[in-house]
Enzyme design. Structure first.
Site, PDB file in Angstrom:
ATOM      1  N   LYS A   1       5.922  99.383 -98.900  1.00  0.00           N
ATOM      2  CA  LYS A   1       6.133  99.705 -97.486  1.00  0.00           C
ATOM      3  C   LYS A   1       7.416  99.020 -97.027  1.00  0.00           C
ATOM      4  O   LYS A   1       7.725  97.899 -97.479  1.00  0.00           O
ATOM      5  CB  LYS A   1       4.923  99.197 -96.688  1.00  0.00           C
ATOM      6  CG  LYS A   1       4.860  99.613 -95.236  1.00  0.00           C
ATOM      7  CD  LYS A   1       3.567  99.101 -94.592  1.00  0.00           C
ATOM      8  CE  LYS A   1       3.410  99.524 -93.142  1.00  0.00           C
ATOM      9  NZ  LYS A   1       2.119  99.066 -92.559  1.00  0.00           N
TER      10      LYS A   1
ATOM     11  N   SER B   1      -4.109  99.690 -91.099  1.00  0.00           N
ATOM     12  CA  SER B   1      -2.916 100.404 -91.567  1.00  0.00           C
ATOM     13  C   SER B   1      -2.841 100.635 -93.068  1.00  0.00           C
ATOM     14  O   SER B   1      -1.966 101.367 -93.523  1.00  0.00           O
ATOM     15  CB  SER B   1      -1.649  99.670 -91.109  1.00  0.00           C
ATOM     16  OG  SER B   1      -1.405  99.941 -89.757  1.00  0.00           O
TER      17      SER B   1
ATOM     18  N   SER C   1      -0.402 102.699 -90.339  1.00  0.00           N
ATOM     19  CA  SER C   1       1.049 102.798 -90.372  1.00  0.00           C
ATOM     20  C   SER C   1       1.647 102.872 -91.770  1.00  0.00           C
ATOM     21  O   SER C   1       2.805 103.254 -91.908  1.00  0.00           O
ATOM     22  CB  SER C   1       1.644 101.589 -89.658  1.00  0.00           C
ATOM     23  OG  SER C   1       1.331 100.394 -90.363  1.00  0.00           O
TER      24      SER C   1
END
Ligand SMILES: [Mg+2]
Ligand SMILES: [Zn+2]
Lengths: 104, 481, 488
Positions: free
Chosen positions: C75, C174, C150
């Site tokens: 990420k 997330s 996310s």
């Protein structure tokens, strides 16, 4: 000591908070954020209205205490690399436009 | 008190906030060197630059020094918590300062400045320093500058902020408080106490009240007090300003004011109305700190003697000679950490007054070197002066050499300088030569005009290049009448 | 199949080259990512160099580590030295960190090959990966749908087999929610099990790093690598990484599983059915399954949306245009800060910064932030009571399958409700993970959530493995690049 449940947020609150957070908002944004923040705070009123006077707050999920490191110097970053990331540099230092708000 | 008498009918009330940088090897939350005067932005890392993703880890040595400060100030040392103080400023890399808020590490202590009433210590807490901003363009001050340059070497340096109670009633007491606090911080190894380098910084909260009133007036906070002299002058000025304002029907506004050393005035610092709302909350990147009794006891046991105790010890060593005339010198000696030298000399039989004077004056001029001077050499030198082997000026010259790093015993140094008690034949010759060269002055002296003796002695000293002992010269001149 | 462990086994045995594995994945990325937009940066040069090092180590007879040659996607909120780290924000566009996050170093030391940085909601604030300054990621099972968020880029990359492993961060769900929506395994470990050093902070007391994988065993192996004490993170536990791979096959015989009412109520019927089916499967495998109520979870969402923004408002203050990242020109420093932050942050980030600033501001702290901290205590107490009777809890991960792109963008409150089942574990600092359980009527994956008490990862993984074992088959998404729409 738990205060009373506050009213949902006002337009002026949003403007004040935006200033504290260094954000500038258009009038439409102020309207929109006032509505959105109001919705969220209204939802949060279930929590705000709970009687939790005897409950200790939890700031952190872990019961850790005294996490310390030895006082030993470790190498710092390379200055050129550090300054290369900066938007503006002068004389090996970070340059910012003039600082208002104080005179002396 | 004498200096508040100026405020006829009013009294000043002062509380002081002293920030001291701690003498650690590294910063408060990262391993960068805590070092004054390095090249800009060389002692920086992800943590103290506030780079995304970086996290703070507390320096054990900083905690230890904070505990020492707490113990030295008779404070309670207990569990504490780091909060974030949120506000934007370019010298603060994260745009919040990690500080202690409602749970400081030390609270409720006191300090007794010599010759003044005791001052309460409300709290002493750990926090991080900010970077250093230089203002460019204009006259170099913040107002009128075109731009500013930031060096983050100082960002994250450990500070302890020591907050006094509003127990200070005169500028004299304020100066004595800071002076004593400084001496304590130096004595326990917490700080180098260098106000000129900013390692000790003082803010003063000043208010005035009518004599006999029971509630405090509105206070102003004065910044930029970087010497004891500035502190005293600023407090007196500010109290006067507030009294004048109130006497003329005005009101004091709570504000931050800046001391201007060259104009001798304080001026309001905030031109723009700024909403101060620091939104303190517990820093979720750090865990609670609780040194605990064991740590505090360990510090207490290993604590270096405090200045008050050392002054008492030195006064005892000086004995009957410890008149008020040399109390000031004793304080200086202790403050500079030279009491070891003096007590060594006294215990070896050197006259107390002489030992104190040489330490408080000549050694004090190079205090760092004097602290590391071998006591044995200091004692030897003073014995040479005590026994008239060296004159006072010769002793001072040798001491200066020793403090400048000269090798060898004081005798050897004196010999290298060509100093030492002068051969009497050489001195006689020099006396005769001066008398011959200045017959008029000699006649006046013989006629009883003692004012001229200084001139004659000076001539002898000059012709002997300072090697003659003043006492011997006077005696020689007198014997020739 | 344990894709990651199979690759590592073959590479360590000298049967496959890490370089070959890497090129296959780079090819897949090149073919599919135009449509999916999982990656913000593909770091092929560094990846090739690392793969070559792994291969050289194998030739030299050295063991390159438990994840030898396994491509891993990160990420874009993990600091990667020399590779841009932007948090999908305009304010950090182009920023190249001078240091690696602790987990990045651990992955590298374990022989993993970092292939690139994945898309996310800006600063991890969102539940759909639509709040990215670089445009949304699409769900590999239906490119008109969101991947969740996310960590949507990481979840979608693993689902689309662009990387067998990925790391994400989980502040309120997330990792787990996008894992559920993309049909992969996603783990949020116990707070403090994995160092946060180098993870760009969103809400420091809630953030935790964890893996995405296509199997429970791969996820366990990854967590073993990244977990463990770190002197650079004060909130990291002084604890060795747990042995997880070794326990996943131990079964659930006699384990006590609580079906948590509050973590199912409000889920769509098909999601509820999936959780009940998983519970039945556990019962068949020998676990004792009973219903349980964890009532305080009801207030979790409200508490979370006060605590997380409050911490975020402070964590994101540093983006001020002075030291790195975007600067907008202005005549004085306050105007510069304001112009920079106003131009650099997207709407969702601004919304949360303002919400958090408000919750901390004078006069409101006690009613909002302080009260939320007290609710946190209630949540901890409620979980403690439940774990008195159960080893793990079971619930839904997300209320429904993946929603349409754009469906919730106009109504932040609706978006926030996506995290209602995942948030309580973050408030408590407890571990939780999502395991796929088949698909819904629309063919989209469903996730089942397994929750455990602090440091209860072993029990959690055992149960997760049993669920995986019993779950209906879930085919990998079919990706025909020419057929999927382009566009960001
Ligand atoms: Mg302070
Ligand atoms: Zn540093």
């Amino acid at each position: 000591m738990i205060g009373p449940v506050p009213d949902a947020i006002s337009r002026d609150d949003v403007i004040h908070v935006a200033r504290l957070a260094r954000l500038s908002l258009t009038d439409q944004e102020v309207d929109r954020f006032t509505r959105h923040l109001g919705d969220i705070l209204t939802h949060a009123s279930d929590v705000a209205s709970l009687d939790l006077a005897g409950v200790t707050p939890t700031a952190h999920p872990l019961p850790l205490v005294n996490v310390l490191r030895p006082d030993v110097v470790v190498p710092s970053l390379d200055r050129q690399e550090v300054l290369a990331a900066a938007p503006a540099v002068e004389d090996e230092r970070f340059m910012v436009p003039r600082i208002l708000g104080e005179q002396a | 008190m004498a200096d508040s008498g100026m405020l006829s009918g009013w009294e000043m009330v002062v509380g002081l906030e002293v920030h001291t940088e701690l003498l650690t090897a590294t910063k408060l939350f990262c391993g960068c060197a805590n070092e004054f005067g390095a090249e800009p932005n060389t002692n920086v890392c992800p943590v103290c630059l506030g780079l995304p993703g970086s996290l703070p880890v507390l320096n054990q040595a900083a905690v230890d020094l904070a505990v020492r400060i707490g113990v030295a100030l008779h404070a309670s040392v207990g569990p504490s918590l780091f909060h974030r103080k949120n506000y934007f400023y370019p010298d603060m890399p994260k745009d919040y300062q990690i500080s202690q808020y409602d749970e400081p590490i030390c609270s409720n202590g006191w300090l007794e400045p010599p010759g003044h009433p005791r001052v309460g210590i409300v709290r002493a807490h750990l926090e991080e320093d900010t970077g250093k901003t230089s203002h460019m363009g204009g006259d170099g001050r913040i107002h009128g500058a075109e731009r500013s340059l930031v060096d983050y070497n100082r960002a994250g340096v450990p500070l302890v902020e020591i907050v006094s109670a509003p127990d200070i009633w005169s500028s004299g007491q304020a100066r004595a408080y800071v002076s004593e606090l400084r001496a304590i911080l130096i004595a326990i190894g917490a700080s180098d106490g260098r106000m000129e380098e900013g390692s000790l910084r003082v803010d003063a909260n000043v208010s005035v009240m009518r004599k006999g009133a029971t509630s405090l007036g509105t206070r102003c906070e004065i910044k930029n007090l970087n010497s004891l002299r500035s502190l005293g002058r600023a407090i007196d000025y500010e109290a006067r300003r507030q009294v004048d304002l109130l006497n003329s029907g005005g009101v004091v506004e709570q504000e931050t004011r800046h001391w201007n050393e060259s104009t001798g005035r304080t001026a309001s610092m905030r031109s723009k109305e700024e909403a101060f709302d620091y939104r303190y909350f517990p820093d979720p990147d750090l865990v609670p700190l609780d040194p605990g009794e064991d740590w505090v006891d360990r510090v207490r046991l290993n604590m270096a003697p405090l200045p008050a105790d050392r002054r008492a010890a030195l006064e005892a060593a000086v004995g009957e000679d410890a008149s008020s005339a040399i109390a000031g010198q004793i304080a200086t000696v202790v403050e500079l950490g030279l009491d070891g030298l003096v007590t060594a000399a006294i215990s070896e039989g050197v006259k107390a007054r002489l030992a104190v004077a040489r330490a408080a004056n000549e050694a004090a001029a190079a205090a760092d070197a004097a602290r590391s001077l071998d006591a044995g050499r200091f004692v030897q030198l003073l014995k040479m002066e005590d026994s008239a082997q060296l004159s006072a000026s010769q002793t001072k010259a040798v001491l200066a050499e020793l403090l400048a790093g000269a090798e060898g015993s004081p005798e050897e140094v004196a010999a290298r300088l060509g100093l030492g008690s002068m051969d009497s034949a050489v001195l006689d010759a020099a006396l005769d030569a001066v008398i011959q060269a200045h017959p008029e002055e000699w006649e006046r002296f013989r006629g009883g005009d003692n004012k001229v003796i200084g001139f004659l002695v000076g001539q002898v000293m000059r012709s002997t290049q300072g090697k003659a002992d003043g006492k011997a010269v006077r005696a020689g001149l007198a014997s020739r009448i | 199949m344990n894709q990651a462990l199979e690759i590592a086994k073959a590479v360590r045995a000298g049967e496959r080259l890490a370089s070959e594995v890497l090129e296959e994945h780079l090819d897949r990325i090149a073919a599919a990512d135009g449509a999916l937009h999982c990656f913000l940066e593909v770091s092929q040069d560094q990846a090739r160099a690392q793969a070559a090092r792994i291969d050289a180590a194998v030739v030299a007879g050295e063991d390159p580590g438990p994840l030898a040659g396994v491509p891993v996607a990160l990420k874009d909120n993990f600091c990667t030295k020399g590779v841009p780290t932007t948090c999908a924000s305009r304010i950090l566009r182009g920023w190249v960190p001078p240091y690696d996050a602790t987990v990045v170093g651990r992955l590298r030391a374990a022989g993993a090959v970092m292939v690139g940085k994945t898309n996310m909601d800006e600063f991890a604030m969102g539940s759909s990966t639509e709040h990215s300054a670089e445009g949304p990621t699409r769900n590999p099972y239906d490119t008109d749908r969101v991947p969740g968020g996310s960590s949507g880029g990481s979840a979608a990359a693993v689902a689309a087999r662009l990387a067998p492993l990925a790391l994400g961060s989980d502040t309120g769900g997330s990792i787990r929610q996008p894992a559920a929506l993309c049909g992969v395994v996603g783990v949020k470990p116990t707070y403090g099990l994995v160092s946060r050093y180098g993870l760009v902070a969103f809400a420091s007391s809630l953030d935790q790093i964890g893996p995405f994988a296509t199997s429970v065993r791969d996820a366990a192996a990854t967590l073993e690598v990244i977990a463990g004490a770190d002197p650079a993170d004060s909130t990291c536990l002084e604890r060795q990484a747990p042995s997880l791979v070794a326990v996943v096959d131990q079964g659930v015989q006699g384990m006590r599983v609580g079906l948590a009412k509050e973590l199912i109520d409000g889920a769509s019927p098909e999601v509820r059915k999936a959780v009940e089916a998983a519970a039945d499967a556990l019962a068949s495998a020998g676990a004792v399954v009973e219903e349980v109520s964890v009532e305080a979870c009801r207030w979790g969402l409200s508490a979370y949306y006060l605590i997380a923004p409050a911490e975020a408002s402070s964590n994101l203050a540093r983006y001020d245009g002075v030291r790195y990242g975007l600067r907008m020109p202005a005549a004085d420093v306050e105007a510069m800060n304001t112009a920079t932050r106003s131009a650099g942050f997207g709407d969702e980030v601004k919304r949360r910064i303002m919400l958090g600033t408000f919750a901390l501001s004078a006069g409101y702290y006690d009613a909002y932030y302080g009260q939320a901290q007290r609710v946190r205590t209630l949540v901890l107490e409620a979980f403690a009571a439940a774990y008195g009777s159960f080893d793990v809890l079971l619930g839904a991960t997300a209320p429904a399958t993946a929603f349409q792109l754009g469906a919730k963008m106009a109504d932040p409150m609706q978006m926030y409700l996506s995290d209602v089942f995942t948030i309580p574990s973050n408030l408590a600092g407890h571990p939780a993970m999502s395991v796929p359980w088949g698909v819904g009527a629309d063919g989209l994956p469903i996730g089942v959530q397994v929750l455990a008490p602090a440091l209860g990862e072993e029990a959690m993984f055992r149960v997760a493995a049993a669920i995986e074992e019993a779950s209906p088959p879930l085919a990998a998404p079919e990706l025909v690049p020419s057929e999927v729409p382009h566009g960001r």
